[in-house]
Design a protein around this motif. Structure first.
Motif, short mmCIF file in Angstrom:
data_model
loop_
_atom_site.label_atom_id
_atom_site.label_comp_id
_atom_site.label_asym_id
_atom_site.label_seq_id
_atom_site.Cartn_x
_atom_site.Cartn_y
_atom_site.Cartn_z
N TYR A 61 0.83 -1.20 0.00
CA TYR A 61 0.00 0.00 0.00
C TYR A 61 0.87 1.26 0.00
CZ TYR A 61 -2.83 3.82 1.82
OH TYR A 61 -3.42 5.05 2.01
N VAL A 62 1.81 1.36 0.93
CA VAL A 62 2.61 2.59 1.00
C VAL A 62 3.52 2.74 -0.22
CG1 VAL A 62 2.51 2.82 3.51
CG2 VAL A 62 4.36 1.50 2.50
N GLU A 65 1.34 3.95 -3.08
CA GLU A 65 0.98 5.35 -2.87
C GLU A 65 2.17 6.27 -3.13
OE1 GLU A 65 -2.12 6.85 -1.99
OE2 GLU A 65 -2.68 4.88 -2.78
N GLU A 82 2.35 14.10 0.04
CA GLU A 82 1.45 12.98 -0.26
C GLU A 82 2.00 11.66 0.28
OE1 GLU A 82 -1.77 13.31 -1.81
OE2 GLU A 82 -1.12 15.22 -0.96
N LYS A 85 1.36 11.65 4.01
CA LYS A 85 -0.07 11.47 4.29
C LYS A 85 -0.46 9.99 4.21
CE LYS A 85 -3.02 13.25 1.36
NZ LYS A 85 -3.79 14.27 0.61
N SER A 86 -0.01 9.32 3.17
CA SER A 86 -0.35 7.89 3.02
C SER A 86 0.42 7.03 4.01
CB SER A 86 -0.07 7.42 1.59
OG SER A 86 1.29 7.55 1.24
N ARG A 89 -1.61 7.30 7.12
CA ARG A 89 -2.92 6.68 6.97
C ARG A 89 -2.88 5.15 7.03
NH1 ARG A 89 -5.66 10.55 2.30
NH2 ARG A 89 -6.49 12.12 3.74
N VAL A 90 -1.73 4.58 6.73
CA VAL A 90 -1.63 3.11 6.76
C VAL A 90 -1.93 2.57 8.16
CG1 VAL A 90 0.83 2.85 7.34
CG2 VAL A 90 -0.27 1.18 5.85
#
Length: 207
Positions: A61-62, A65, A82, A85-86, A89-90
């Motif tokens: 995911y990271v 992103e 960005e 931020k990701s 958010r993980v």
């Protein structure tokens, strides 16, 4: 992702967290999620592969992103914003996966470990590259050692799993805003920080 596959993953997350990887058998997992061993082996070759998938889910995911941020933005400060931020958010999306990772990663088979390490190294290189480009263009303080700066950011954010609660007083985006403010205050040159504070990006994540 099939409903059963996700159910197996969620059961294993709970069981691994409570009893440890070696304290849980495939039989325990299938009984917990009320399926059969056939159902388990339809989706996973082994318990070792299941542990790998748990790790790979949030690492991928990271990384995805980070690559998306690189494609979407040209400015290194926007790319870094960005990515941060990701990265924060993980911990809202996959906090249970990360807890199990930190508890059980030593049990990953070497082949699986190398796959995970390769993705983590790739992410670190992307982050380091964004910082270097920011330094080259004069947006990030050039006196900061790039590798130390990269690892400091990761070290600070990676501790989030120890204390973050979904029902806590701050949302994940508010936490991301705090991290970004701390990091940008330390990293950006004075002119770049002033530009950032008046930009749309700084307004995206409110305290």
């Amino acid at each position: 992702m099939s409903e059963l596959r996700e159910k197996i993953i969620q059961s294993s997350l709970q069981l691994f967290s409570e009893q440890g990887f070696h304290g849980v058998s495939v039989k325990d997992i299938v009984e917990h999620c009320q399926t059969s061993k056939g159902g388990f082996y339809h989706h996973f070759k082994s318990k070792d592969e299941l542990l790998y998938v748990i790790h790979d889910t949030f690492v991928s995911y990271v990384l995805n992103e980070a690559n998306r941020a690189k494609r979407r933005y040209q400015h290194p400060v926007e790319q870094l914003h960005e990515m941060l931020k990701s990265l924060v958010r993980v911990y809202d999306l996959y906090n249970d996966h990360i807890i199990v990772f930190n508890q059980e990663y030593n049990y990953l088979k070497d082949d699986y470990y190398q796959l995970i390490k390769s993705k983590r190294d790739e992410y670190e290189e992307i982050l380091k590259g964004v910082i270097k480009e920011g330094q080259r263009l004069g947006y990030i303080r050039e006196e900061l050692p790039t590798t130390v700066t990269t690892m400091s950011i990761l070290g600070m954010v990676n501790w989030t799993y120890q204390w973050y609660k979904k029902d806590g007083p701050k949302t994940i985006d508010q936490i991301a805003s705090t991290y970004i403010d701390i990091i940008f205050t330390g990293l950006l040159t004075e002119d770049a920080f002033n530009q950032y504070q008046t930009s749309k990006l700084s307004k995206e994540l409110e305290f």
